[in-house]
Design a protein around this motif. Sequence first.
Motif, PDB file in Angstrom:
ATOM      1  N   TYR A   1       0.787  -1.289  -0.031  1.00  0.00           N
ATOM      2  CA  TYR A   1       0.073  -0.027   0.158  1.00  0.00           C
ATOM      3  C   TYR A   1       0.911   1.136   0.025  1.00  0.00           C
ATOM      4  O   TYR A   1       1.954   1.424   0.663  1.00  0.00           O
ATOM      5  CB  TYR A   1      -0.884   0.159   1.283  1.00  0.00           C
ATOM      6  CG  TYR A   1      -1.982  -1.032   1.389  1.00  0.00           C
ATOM      7  CD1 TYR A   1      -1.834  -2.206   1.852  1.00  0.00           C
ATOM      8  CD2 TYR A   1      -3.244  -0.904   0.483  1.00  0.00           C
ATOM      9  CE1 TYR A   1      -2.349  -3.428   2.184  1.00  0.00           C
ATOM     10  CE2 TYR A   1      -4.164  -1.974   0.977  1.00  0.00           C
ATOM     11  CZ  TYR A   1      -4.025  -3.219   1.497  1.00  0.00           C
ATOM     12  OH  TYR A   1      -4.847  -4.155   1.604  1.00  0.00           O
ATOM     13  N   ALA A   2       0.118   2.362  -0.502  1.00  0.00           N
ATOM     14  CA  ALA A   2       0.986   3.649  -0.396  1.00  0.00           C
ATOM     15  C   ALA A   2       0.703   4.027   0.984  1.00  0.00           C
ATOM     16  O   ALA A   2      -0.242   3.628   1.564  1.00  0.00           O
ATOM     17  CB  ALA A   2       0.280   4.548  -1.509  1.00  0.00           C
ATOM     18  N   ASP A   3       1.799   4.818   1.518  1.00  0.00           N
ATOM     19  CA  ASP A   3       1.730   5.244   2.770  1.00  0.00           C
ATOM     20  C   ASP A   3       0.448   6.054   3.135  1.00  0.00           C
ATOM     21  O   ASP A   3       0.055   6.340   4.131  1.00  0.00           O
ATOM     22  CB  ASP A   3       2.929   5.979   3.130  1.00  0.00           C
ATOM     23  CG  ASP A   3       4.364   5.026   3.141  1.00  0.00           C
ATOM     24  OD1 ASP A   3       5.453   5.688   3.214  1.00  0.00           O
ATOM     25  OD2 ASP A   3       4.071   3.940   3.502  1.00  0.00           O
ATOM     26  N   SER A   4       0.097   6.734   1.934  1.00  0.00           N
ATOM     27  CA  SER A   4      -1.095   7.600   2.364  1.00  0.00           C
ATOM     28  C   SER A   4      -2.303   6.955   2.361  1.00  0.00           C
ATOM     29  O   SER A   4      -3.395   7.562   2.882  1.00  0.00           O
ATOM     30  CB  SER A   4      -0.943   8.598   0.975  1.00  0.00           C
ATOM     31  OG  SER A   4      -1.277   7.749  -0.197  1.00  0.00           O
ATOM     32  N   VAL A   5      -2.482   5.672   2.359  1.00  0.00           N
ATOM     33  CA  VAL A   5      -3.711   4.908   2.410  1.00  0.00           C
ATOM     34  C   VAL A   5      -3.552   3.862   3.290  1.00  0.00           C
ATOM     35  O   VAL A   5      -4.710   3.155   3.618  1.00  0.00           O
ATOM     36  CB  VAL A   5      -4.102   4.762   0.843  1.00  0.00           C
ATOM     37  CG1 VAL A   5      -4.294   5.583  -0.101  1.00  0.00           C
ATOM     38  CG2 VAL A   5      -3.278   3.392   0.401  1.00  0.00           C
ATOM     39  N   LYS A   6      -2.546   3.603   3.828  1.00  0.00           N
ATOM     40  CA  LYS A   6      -2.345   2.544   4.792  1.00  0.00           C
ATOM     41  C   LYS A   6      -3.394   2.861   6.019  1.00  0.00           C
ATOM     42  O   LYS A   6      -3.280   3.755   6.509  1.00  0.00           O
ATOM     43  CB  LYS A   6      -0.893   2.412   5.352  1.00  0.00           C
ATOM     44  CG  LYS A   6       0.061   1.752   4.429  1.00  0.00           C
ATOM     45  CD  LYS A   6       1.546   1.771   4.812  1.00  0.00           C
ATOM     46  CE  LYS A   6       2.232   0.961   3.841  1.00  0.00           C
ATOM     47  NZ  LYS A   6       3.885   1.033   4.639  1.00  0.00           N
ATOM     48  N   GLY A   7      -3.750   1.693   6.343  1.00  0.00           N
ATOM     49  CA  GLY A   7      -4.879   1.651   7.426  1.00  0.00           C
ATOM     50  C   GLY A   7      -6.327   2.004   7.081  1.00  0.00           C
ATOM     51  O   GLY A   7      -7.247   1.964   7.969  1.00  0.00           O
ATOM     52  N   ARG A   8      -6.446   2.571   5.683  1.00  0.00           N
ATOM     53  CA  ARG A   8      -7.877   3.183   5.242  1.00  0.00           C
ATOM     54  C   ARG A   8      -8.306   2.353   4.044  1.00  0.00           C
ATOM     55  O   ARG A   8      -9.547   2.336   4.113  1.00  0.00           O
ATOM     56  CB  ARG A   8      -7.674   4.613   5.005  1.00  0.00           C
ATOM     57  CG  ARG A   8      -7.253   5.673   6.243  1.00  0.00           C
ATOM     58  CD  ARG A   8      -7.481   6.926   5.685  1.00  0.00           C
ATOM     59  NE  ARG A   8      -6.620   7.381   4.415  1.00  0.00           N
ATOM     60  CZ  ARG A   8      -6.869   7.772   3.224  1.00  0.00           C
ATOM     61  NH1 ARG A   8      -8.212   8.115   3.165  1.00  0.00           N
ATOM     62  NH2 ARG A   8      -6.072   8.176   2.351  1.00  0.00           N
ATOM     63  N   PHE A   9      -7.398   1.978   3.398  1.00  0.00           N
ATOM     64  CA  PHE A   9      -7.773   1.024   2.194  1.00  0.00           C
ATOM     65  C   PHE A   9      -7.450  -0.146   2.334  1.00  0.00           C
ATOM     66  O   PHE A   9      -6.257  -0.654   2.787  1.00  0.00           O
ATOM     67  CB  PHE A   9      -7.236   1.641   1.068  1.00  0.00           C
ATOM     68  CG  PHE A   9      -7.699   3.002   0.422  1.00  0.00           C
ATOM     69  CD1 PHE A   9      -8.515   3.843   1.183  1.00  0.00           C
ATOM     70  CD2 PHE A   9      -7.044   3.668  -0.916  1.00  0.00           C
ATOM     71  CE1 PHE A   9      -8.702   5.102   0.833  1.00  0.00           C
ATOM     72  CE2 PHE A   9      -7.595   4.882  -1.037  1.00  0.00           C
ATOM     73  CZ  PHE A   9      -8.340   5.716  -0.500  1.00  0.00           C
ATOM     74  N   THR A  10      -8.201  -1.278   1.785  1.00  0.00           N
ATOM     75  CA  THR A  10      -7.848  -2.681   1.579  1.00  0.00           C
ATOM     76  C   THR A  10      -7.936  -3.223   0.302  1.00  0.00           C
ATOM     77  O   THR A  10      -9.204  -2.866  -0.362  1.00  0.00           O
ATOM     78  CB  THR A  10      -8.624  -3.363   2.763  1.00  0.00           C
ATOM     79  OG1 THR A  10      -8.619  -2.742   3.950  1.00  0.00           O
ATOM     80  CG2 THR A  10      -8.234  -4.939   2.605  1.00  0.00           C
ATOM     81  N   ILE A  11      -6.934  -3.768  -0.152  1.00  0.00           N
ATOM     82  CA  ILE A  11      -7.262  -4.613  -1.490  1.00  0.00           C
ATOM     83  C   ILE A  11      -7.400  -5.955  -1.281  1.00  0.00           C
ATOM     84  O   ILE A  11      -6.898  -6.676  -0.324  1.00  0.00           O
ATOM     85  CB  ILE A  11      -5.853  -4.216  -2.439  1.00  0.00           C
ATOM     86  CG1 ILE A  11      -6.110  -4.448  -3.838  1.00  0.00           C
ATOM     87  CG2 ILE A  11      -4.690  -5.005  -1.893  1.00  0.00           C
ATOM     88  CD1 ILE A  11      -5.167  -4.276  -4.861  1.00  0.00           C
ATOM     89  N   SER A  12      -8.553  -6.494  -1.926  1.00  0.00           N
ATOM     90  CA  SER A  12      -8.494  -7.916  -1.964  1.00  0.00           C
ATOM     91  C   SER A  12      -9.116  -8.594  -3.255  1.00  0.00           C
ATOM     92  O   SER A  12      -9.329  -7.656  -4.283  1.00  0.00           O
ATOM     93  CB  SER A  12      -9.636  -8.382  -0.887  1.00  0.00           C
ATOM     94  OG  SER A  12     -10.772  -7.547  -1.284  1.00  0.00           O
ATOM     95  N   ARG A  13      -8.812  -9.868  -3.404  1.00  0.00           N
ATOM     96  CA  ARG A  13      -9.347 -10.555  -4.797  1.00  0.00           C
ATOM     97  C   ARG A  13     -10.174 -11.712  -4.509  1.00  0.00           C
ATOM     98  O   ARG A  13     -10.094 -12.548  -3.419  1.00  0.00           O
ATOM     99  CB  ARG A  13      -8.025 -10.852  -5.492  1.00  0.00           C
ATOM    100  CG  ARG A  13      -8.155 -11.499  -6.511  1.00  0.00           C
ATOM    101  CD  ARG A  13      -6.833 -12.010  -7.196  1.00  0.00           C
ATOM    102  NE  ARG A  13      -6.762 -12.951  -8.345  1.00  0.00           N
ATOM    103  CZ  ARG A  13      -5.928 -13.792  -8.710  1.00  0.00           C
ATOM    104  NH1 ARG A  13      -4.540 -13.438  -8.401  1.00  0.00           N
ATOM    105  NH2 ARG A  13      -6.151 -14.538  -9.690  1.00  0.00           N
ATOM    106  N   ASP A  14     -10.962 -11.760  -5.489  1.00  0.00           N
ATOM    107  CA  ASP A  14     -11.689 -13.084  -5.500  1.00  0.00           C
ATOM    108  C   ASP A  14     -11.186 -13.888  -6.997  1.00  0.00           C
ATOM    109  O   ASP A  14     -11.308 -13.546  -8.048  1.00  0.00           O
ATOM    110  CB  ASP A  14     -13.301 -12.646  -5.994  1.00  0.00           C
ATOM    111  CG  ASP A  14     -13.979 -14.112  -6.006  1.00  0.00           C
ATOM    112  OD1 ASP A  14     -13.673 -15.252  -6.477  1.00  0.00           O
ATOM    113  OD2 ASP A  14     -15.205 -13.713  -5.959  1.00  0.00           O
TER     114      ASP A  14
END
Length: 116
Positions: free
Chosen positions: A59-72
């Motif tokens: 993750y970019a530092d600016s989004v850590k803790g706020r954004f989550t990437i996941s995959r099906d």
Amino acid sequence: QVQVVESGGGLVQPGGFLRLSCAASGSGFSIYSMGWYRHAPGKQREVVATLMSGGRTNYADSVKGRFTISRDGAKNTVYLQMSSLKTEDTAVYYCSAKDFGQNSYWGQGTQVTVSS
């Protein structure tokens, strides 16, 4: 031919949340990694989050803790769950899929606007 299609952008208030989806499809296409990038006006495109085939995420530092990437994996679909959105998250968000030959395929982009 590989197709990458994003969806889920829109207008949201600061502090709100959105979920972006990205579906990759193509005959004989095996995914090495998928990722989200964004391009804001007057700024360079930046990586937001990436997900490798083995499950490792970045993750970019600016989004850590706020954004989550996941995959099906069964659907070759990747998601970006965005929460606690800030005005500075406003950008066109692009999805990219990379195969094991290191070829990258890009979607058309989806606009995310964070504004009150």
